[in-house]
Design a protein around this motif. Sequence first.
Motif, PDB file in Angstrom:
ATOM      1  N   GLU A 179    -134.277  27.180   8.908  1.00  0.00           N
ATOM      2  CA  GLU A 179    -135.271  26.186   8.468  1.00  0.00           C
ATOM      3  C   GLU A 179    -136.063  25.648   9.646  1.00  0.00           C
ATOM      4  O   GLU A 179    -137.246  25.334   9.524  1.00  0.00           O
TER       5      GLU A 179
ATOM      6  N   LYS B 206    -139.539  27.144  10.854  1.00  0.00           N
ATOM      7  CA  LYS B 206    -140.760  26.990  10.059  1.00  0.00           C
ATOM      8  C   LYS B 206    -142.026  26.804  10.896  1.00  0.00           C
ATOM      9  O   LYS B 206    -143.074  27.386  10.577  1.00  0.00           O
TER      10      LYS B 206
ATOM     11  N   THR C  57    -137.786  30.574   4.794  1.00  0.00           N
ATOM     12  CA  THR C  57    -137.650  30.814   3.355  1.00  0.00           C
ATOM     13  C   THR C  57    -136.198  31.069   2.969  1.00  0.00           C
ATOM     14  O   THR C  57    -135.677  30.477   2.026  1.00  0.00           O
TER      15      THR C  57
ATOM     16  N   ALA D 247    -134.041  27.840   3.716  1.00  0.00           N
ATOM     17  CA  ALA D 247    -134.287  26.692   2.834  1.00  0.00           C
ATOM     18  C   ALA D 247    -133.872  26.971   1.394  1.00  0.00           C
ATOM     19  O   ALA D 247    -133.336  26.096   0.715  1.00  0.00           O
ATOM     20  N   TYR D 248    -134.121  28.180   0.916  1.00  0.00           N
ATOM     21  CA  TYR D 248    -133.885  28.466  -0.499  1.00  0.00           C
ATOM     22  C   TYR D 248    -132.654  29.329  -0.736  1.00  0.00           C
ATOM     23  O   TYR D 248    -132.048  29.259  -1.806  1.00  0.00           O
TER      24      TYR D 248
ATOM     25  N   THR E 103    -130.234  31.919  -4.570  1.00  0.00           N
ATOM     26  CA  THR E 103    -131.062  31.366  -5.650  1.00  0.00           C
ATOM     27  C   THR E 103    -131.658  32.468  -6.516  1.00  0.00           C
ATOM     28  O   THR E 103    -132.061  32.225  -7.651  1.00  0.00           O
TER      29      THR E 103
ATOM     30  N   GLY F 206    -137.301  27.113  -7.882  1.00  0.00           N
ATOM     31  CA  GLY F 206    -136.451  27.561  -6.785  1.00  0.00           C
ATOM     32  C   GLY F 206    -136.728  28.975  -6.318  1.00  0.00           C
ATOM     33  O   GLY F 206    -136.471  29.309  -5.156  1.00  0.00           O
ATOM     34  N   ILE F 207    -137.233  29.813  -7.220  1.00  0.00           N
ATOM     35  CA  ILE F 207    -137.474  31.206  -6.835  1.00  0.00           C
ATOM     36  C   ILE F 207    -138.957  31.506  -6.629  1.00  0.00           C
ATOM     37  O   ILE F 207    -139.310  32.647  -6.324  1.00  0.00           O
ATOM     38  N   ASP F 208    -139.811  30.512  -6.796  1.00  0.00           N
ATOM     39  CA  ASP F 208    -141.254  30.769  -6.681  1.00  0.00           C
ATOM     40  C   ASP F 208    -141.629  31.282  -5.303  1.00  0.00           C
ATOM     41  O   ASP F 208    -142.514  32.120  -5.170  1.00  0.00           O
ATOM     42  N   ARG F 209    -140.933  30.799  -4.283  1.00  0.00           N
ATOM     43  CA  ARG F 209    -141.246  31.252  -2.915  1.00  0.00           C
ATOM     44  C   ARG F 209    -141.020  32.758  -2.779  1.00  0.00           C
ATOM     45  O   ARG F 209    -141.781  33.451  -2.123  1.00  0.00           O
TER      46      ARG F 209
END
Length: 448
Positions: free
Chosen positions: A48, A51, A223, A226-227, A231, A390-393
């Motif tokens: 993270e 970034k 990415t 963070a996620y 996920t 949560g999975i859009d990235r």
Amino acid sequence: MTMRHVQHSAEPAMPPKSRAWWQHLYAQVLIAIIAGVLLGHFAPQTGEAMKPLGDAFIKLVKMIIAPVIFLTIVTGIAGMRDLAKIGRVAGKAFAYFIFFSTLALIIGMIIGNVVQPGAGLNIDPATLDSSAVADYAAKAHESSISGFLLGIIPDTMVSALTSGSILQVLFVSVLFGISLALVGERGDRILSVLEDISTIVFKFVSLIMRAAPIGAFGAIAFTIGAYGIGTLANLAELVATFYLTALVFVLGVLGIVARLCGFSIFRLISYLKAELLLVLGTSSSESALPSLIEKMERAGCPKTVVGLVVPTGYSFNLDGTNIYMTLAALFIAQATGIELTLGEQIALLSVAMISSKGAAGVTGAGFITLAATLSIVPSVPVAGMALILGIDRFMSECRSLTNFIGNAVATIVVSRWEGNFDLAQFQAATSGELPRIDQDPDLTVPEK
């Protein structure tokens, strides 16, 4: 595009030595992506913290996008001086955009109905946390067609180059290029200066691209950190369906278009592999926009077509985003147990066609556009977007890749329609027969 060779001695210039595999940009970006995934997975907090590396690289690229678009369009239009042809190119480009953007929406809807990735989840919309998507919904509400159209016109001519809006740069560049063409020979000196500046700016682009591996590393590490890869497991069917649908669109639909135009989609993808890996790592197609403009000119497309089609396509030819919108909307409806009639689905598709243009150029445009679409079609709850937040990235990477390839294909197709696509140069560029773009400019300089 011709090449001139500058001799530094009496001996003829020797051809460049082939580089080791690890010296190629695409290999460096791929290694950086793998390293970023490993760091983000095994040391999430450290991942993270990476970034700023990704953010810094994207800011570097955005810094140069406006000058690249301005110089490419102005020198292309002024050098051609055929205003009727400019209007014809723009008309063909928009016809292409409208047809294939609509086709992408329809394909997403068909696959969503056939696969039904959200069926059986039986989620009560009342239990969803709508506050998680409140900011996206608010931004979507602010996006309107009239606001979008007025937003194309900058406050001042100079502010278009500093606002960060691709469409504003496009608007000013076209008008400036036409004006320069209309003054005739009196504008030749300015045109010559702009062409020289263009050579410097594209060298600037090649310098920035050397930092691409660092940017890709930082972005993908953040990415994953963070996620988390975990996920993806909860909504694996939706992610897999989206990626497979995008793959079918690129290799199937765009592959057929490419074949009809006399080139191979696989050869084009291989030619753009460094840019595609960069888009994958940064989840942003803008990160490779300057390089795409340069490479499409190099591959036999005229400067005027490249200058008009590529920047405009970044706002109006969003194939990946369109597939995502209809597929995600149907997923939310299926997951919350809402049965959409054929009429409601057609209405959803119609709204998506408009809203995808209204949210163009907005950060996180895919998710914001989806919010705008759902807010107008009350059958599907906007709160349902919390299911895929949560999975859009991870899905944004596929959106960006599909958008990027779609615009590369569009550029070649419009060039072919105009009868100005140099297939022999395309074959030479994609097979590596032309000198590399990042070669020493003192040895090989592209004459635009």
